[in-house]
Design a protein around this motif. Sequence first.
Motif, mmCIF file in Angstrom:
data_model
loop_
_atom_site.group_PDB
_atom_site.id
_atom_site.type_symbol
_atom_site.label_atom_id
_atom_site.label_comp_id
_atom_site.label_asym_id
_atom_site.label_seq_id
_atom_site.Cartn_x
_atom_site.Cartn_y
_atom_site.Cartn_z
ATOM 1 N N ALA A 67 0.682 -1.085 0.007
ATOM 2 C CA ALA A 67 -0.060 0.079 0.023
ATOM 3 C C ALA A 67 0.920 1.348 0.021
ATOM 4 O O ALA A 67 0.747 2.254 -0.332
ATOM 5 N N GLY A 68 2.146 1.156 0.450
ATOM 6 C CA GLY A 68 3.092 2.481 0.760
ATOM 7 C C GLY A 68 3.577 2.346 -0.747
ATOM 8 O O GLY A 68 4.955 2.476 -0.832
ATOM 9 N N LYS A 69 2.931 2.883 -1.812
ATOM 10 C CA LYS A 69 3.455 2.736 -3.213
ATOM 11 C C LYS A 69 4.457 3.954 -3.318
ATOM 12 O O LYS A 69 5.252 4.067 -4.373
ATOM 13 N N ASN A 70 4.576 4.934 -2.303
ATOM 14 C CA ASN A 70 5.668 6.132 -2.554
ATOM 15 C C ASN A 70 6.879 5.825 -1.322
ATOM 16 O O ASN A 70 7.497 6.530 -1.566
ATOM 17 N N LEU A 71 6.738 4.663 -0.723
ATOM 18 C CA LEU A 71 7.495 4.584 0.451
ATOM 19 C C LEU A 71 9.093 4.377 -0.229
ATOM 20 O O LEU A 71 9.152 3.475 -1.174
ATOM 21 N N LYS A 72 10.054 4.984 0.271
ATOM 22 C CA LYS A 72 11.461 4.759 -0.205
ATOM 23 C C LYS A 72 12.221 4.288 0.969
ATOM 24 O O LYS A 72 13.433 3.625 0.873
ATOM 25 N N ILE A 73 11.735 4.328 2.326
ATOM 26 C CA ILE A 73 12.538 3.970 3.286
ATOM 27 C C ILE A 73 11.834 3.728 4.570
ATOM 28 O O ILE A 73 10.792 4.593 4.873
ATOM 29 N N ILE A 74 12.426 2.819 5.353
ATOM 30 C CA ILE A 74 11.577 2.507 6.655
ATOM 31 C C ILE A 74 12.765 2.476 7.815
ATOM 32 O O ILE A 74 13.732 1.739 7.453
ATOM 33 N N GLY A 75 12.502 3.063 8.851
ATOM 34 C CA GLY A 75 13.373 3.151 9.901
ATOM 35 C C GLY A 75 12.787 2.386 11.059
ATOM 36 O O GLY A 75 11.777 2.723 11.502
ATOM 37 N N ARG A 76 13.448 1.492 11.649
ATOM 38 C CA ARG A 76 13.101 0.953 12.855
ATOM 39 C C ARG A 76 14.185 1.683 13.971
ATOM 40 O O ARG A 76 15.336 1.543 14.015
ATOM 41 N N ALA A 77 13.443 2.478 15.011
ATOM 42 C CA ALA A 77 14.065 2.630 16.136
ATOM 43 C C ALA A 77 14.503 1.947 17.106
ATOM 44 O O ALA A 77 13.971 1.766 18.417
ATOM 45 N N GLY A 78 15.425 0.699 16.867
ATOM 46 C CA GLY A 78 15.566 0.009 17.901
ATOM 47 C C GLY A 78 16.342 -1.153 17.184
ATOM 48 O O GLY A 78 16.918 -0.915 15.956
ATOM 49 N N THR A 79 16.650 -2.187 17.586
ATOM 50 C CA THR A 79 17.559 -3.311 17.053
ATOM 51 C C THR A 79 16.727 -4.302 15.996
ATOM 52 O O THR A 79 16.887 -4.237 14.919
ATOM 53 N N GLY A 80 15.773 -5.234 16.647
ATOM 54 C CA GLY A 80 15.184 -6.034 15.991
ATOM 55 C C GLY A 80 14.411 -5.493 14.896
ATOM 56 O O GLY A 80 13.562 -4.417 15.202
ATOM 57 N N VAL A 81 14.534 -6.176 13.597
ATOM 58 C CA VAL A 81 13.598 -5.629 12.294
ATOM 59 C C VAL A 81 12.569 -6.749 12.251
ATOM 60 O O VAL A 81 11.800 -6.676 11.165
ATOM 61 N N ASP A 82 12.064 -7.566 13.294
ATOM 62 C CA ASP A 82 11.236 -8.541 12.742
ATOM 63 C C ASP A 82 9.672 -8.313 12.614
ATOM 64 O O ASP A 82 9.012 -9.024 12.436
ATOM 65 N N ASN A 83 9.339 -6.937 13.027
ATOM 66 C CA ASN A 83 8.275 -6.385 12.525
ATOM 67 C C ASN A 83 8.241 -5.674 11.230
ATOM 68 O O ASN A 83 6.925 -5.150 10.934
ATOM 69 N N ILE A 84 8.912 -5.949 10.768
ATOM 70 C CA ILE A 84 8.945 -5.140 9.145
ATOM 71 C C ILE A 84 9.194 -6.384 8.168
ATOM 72 O O ILE A 84 10.518 -7.352 8.347
ATOM 73 N N ASP A 85 8.589 -6.652 7.027
ATOM 74 C CA ASP A 85 8.544 -7.629 6.346
ATOM 75 C C ASP A 85 9.885 -7.163 5.459
ATOM 76 O O ASP A 85 9.550 -6.511 4.201
#
Length: 318
Positions: A67-85
């Motif tokens: 759905a995020g057709k304009n998304l260029k970057i996703i940042g996780r304020a933390g260590t584990g990225v297991d909540n991001i596909d």
Amino acid sequence: MAFSLNLKRVLISDSVDSCCKTILEANGIAVDLKTKLTKEELLAEIPNYDGLIVRSATKVTAEVIKAGKNLKIIGRAGTGVDNIDIPAASLQGIIVMNTPGGNTISAAEQTCVLISTLARHTAQADASMKAGKWDRKKYMGSELLGKTLAIVGLGRIGREVAYRMQSYGVTTIGYDPIVPAEESAKYNIEWMELDQLWPKADYITVHTPLIPQTRGLLGDKTFPLCKKGVYVVNCARGGIIDEASLLRNLESGQCGGAGLDVFETEPPTGVSTQLAQHPKVIACPHLGASTVEAQTRVAKEIAEQFVDAVQGKSLFGV
Ligand code: NAD
Ligand code: MLT
């Protein structure tokens, strides 16, 4: 990796320290802070943004990424990225970055607190005082001096835990498939294979990611190899210690107690709840990184990493 990202509008969808928004805005990036969005609300909002910053509450699923057709970057304020596909993000050419290290000390300190609290039954004694009791016999503890702590996962947090626990006079042993024995020895951690490590440990703490190789690392096959009454701590990810097995081993006395900061389901349901409410368990609602210092650090780091991406500097935490 150096190229510059044209980033106009970022959504912060979890509670991330306000310095994150301040830094982004000071660098000309518009920011909206919208927390506790439902899945439907997030799906409706996400096309309006080219950047997204989350902590752990937001589940950045393949559906959200699509759905995020304009998304260029996703940042996780933390260590584990297991909540991001991550595979879904990569397929769409979206950069995913985290802030490894920003909360290391806080997570290590939380681990040490859980180990010390298990040794002295501090949480249970406090609860009994609050219930109006004065039960000195029941809460007889044991010293940490001379005990052996097994650390599984000798990365950033595992090493900091070792350093702190050594000051109690604890012997530290450990295992990590990519950290050689010579490297481990630099941290006064005696490296050994897992089957050698289990029977030696009075305390076991896990500091690995949750991946197929670490799921159920401590479970029905490994608890019987441990000392009777072994104490275990999980301040990494729920599931590294198999919860159903842990419950059985607490009941049988094979495990003397557990300090759990993380659960297979958060907030807990089912077995996770049974564990959180178990008298031999000290439970915290995923507080490892919940300190003012860590939250300020990770918020600042992720904002600066976004700004670096805009300014074409080399990227960190990607
Ligand atoms: P790290 O990447 O620095 O270290 C992880 C280590 O685990 C690596 O050295 C890796 O080689 C090792 N490892 C991988 N597979 C292994 C296996 N099969 N057996 C043994 N070791 C293995 O990570 P870190 O910053 O130390 O974080 C450790 C964990 O703590 C992560 O799961 C992270 O998400 C979690 N964490 C939790 C909190 C919290 O709030 N409770 C806070 C920060 C980090
Ligand atoms: C992490 O992986 O950084 C932790 O789970 C901490 C958190 O953000 O709660």
